[in-house]
Scaffold this motif. Structure first.
Motif, mmCIF file in Angstrom:
data_model
loop_
_atom_site.group_PDB
_atom_site.id
_atom_site.type_symbol
_atom_site.label_atom_id
_atom_site.label_comp_id
_atom_site.label_asym_id
_atom_site.label_seq_id
_atom_site.Cartn_x
_atom_site.Cartn_y
_atom_site.Cartn_z
ATOM 1 N N SER A 1 12.582 -3.335 -2.225
ATOM 2 C CA SER A 1 11.303 -2.666 -2.471
ATOM 3 C C SER A 1 10.835 -2.066 -1.158
ATOM 4 C CB SER A 1 10.259 -3.657 -2.997
ATOM 5 O OG SER A 1 9.925 -4.609 -1.991
ATOM 6 N N ARG B 1 9.405 -4.872 0.932
ATOM 7 C CA ARG B 1 10.425 -5.734 1.548
ATOM 8 C C ARG B 1 11.115 -5.004 2.705
ATOM 9 N NH1 ARG B 1 13.599 -10.171 -0.186
ATOM 10 N NH2 ARG B 1 14.599 -10.940 1.720
ATOM 11 N N LYS C 1 10.277 5.339 -3.589
ATOM 12 C CA LYS C 1 11.512 4.568 -3.704
ATOM 13 C C LYS C 1 12.646 5.399 -4.283
ATOM 14 C CE LYS C 1 13.596 0.292 -5.299
ATOM 15 N NZ LYS C 1 13.443 -0.978 -6.049
#
Length: 233
Positions: free
Chosen positions: A35, A38, A57
């Motif tokens: 992610s 993260r 993303k």
């Protein structure tokens, strides 16, 4: 008084550093766990800092595909078309095996990224400079399918360490489908194989690839055309 050693300055955040970290993180924890938050933690920055380099993303995933495709080696200079295509495809397979998530992400894209298009263009060019017509090249690319990028969905995909007992069909199924049972048992119980029980994925991939490339060359030498094939049906 002893002066404290100052911490080394952190490398500046740039697109290349973001992508290298994203690829390494996906290799380590899997693409499902990746992610933006993260990744930011991994880089020691706030998530908003990433958006200066990737918009979201989906753009990050596209760029990660670009990075993996960039690992594919160019063929050796002076190679004939068959050796060049074979080397290119096997290098693509090695690149994707090094990043187990990559094939899944490539399949999930709505269209090919520029690096994938450039790779496909290079393979098409190998066929064309090897004497293939546009027609035969078109059908060769269809026949190769995802194999051109080094992955394919195998018919007998039993996992990395198939259990011979699990590979065996129940007696009633084996009686109903004797040829499937025979083939499954042969693959599972080939104790003399140098690769151990079950099928060797790399061997099977190269076996199919070589069959295709040999077949393409035979058709090229015959001057095959799809129009002629349909006319003879």
């Amino acid at each position: 008084m002893t002066r404290q050693t100052e911490a080394a300055p952190r490398a500046p955040l740039n697109r290349d550093r973001v992508l290298r970290a994203a690829v390494a993180l996906a290799d380590g924890i899997g693409i499902e766990s990746l992610s933006m938050r993260r990744l930011a933690q991994e880089l020691g920055v706030v998530p908003m800092a990433l958006y200066k380099h990737v918009a979201n993303k989906e753009q990050l995933l596209d760029a990660m595909v670009e990075a993996v495709v960039g690992e594919i080696d160019a063929p050796a200079p002076g190679s004939d078309w068959q050796s060049a295509v074979r080397q290119r495809v096997l290098s693509a397979r090695a690149a994707l095996l090094g990043h187990p998530w990559a094939a899944q992400v490539i399949r999930s894209r709505t269209g090919p990224t520029p690096a994938v298009l450039a790779y496909m263009d290079s393979v098409i060019g190998m066929f064309r400079t090897g004497g293939f017509s546009v027609d035969l090249t078109h059908h060769a690319m269809h026949a190769l399918g995802s194999r051109i990028l080094g992955f394919t969905q195998e018919l007998f995909d039993a996992g990395p360490d198939p259990d011979p007992q699990q590979a065996a069909l129940p007696p009633e199924a084996a009686a109903a489908y004797p040829h499937v049972a025979e083939l499954a048992m042969a693959a599972a119980h080939d104790g003399d194989s140098v690769v151990g029980p079950g099928c060797d994925d790399q061997f099977e991939f190269e076996f199919a690839l070589d069959l295709l490339l040999d077949g393409f060359e035979r058709l090229r030498l015959q001057g095959w055309t799809s129009g002629g094939r349909r006319a003879g049906d």
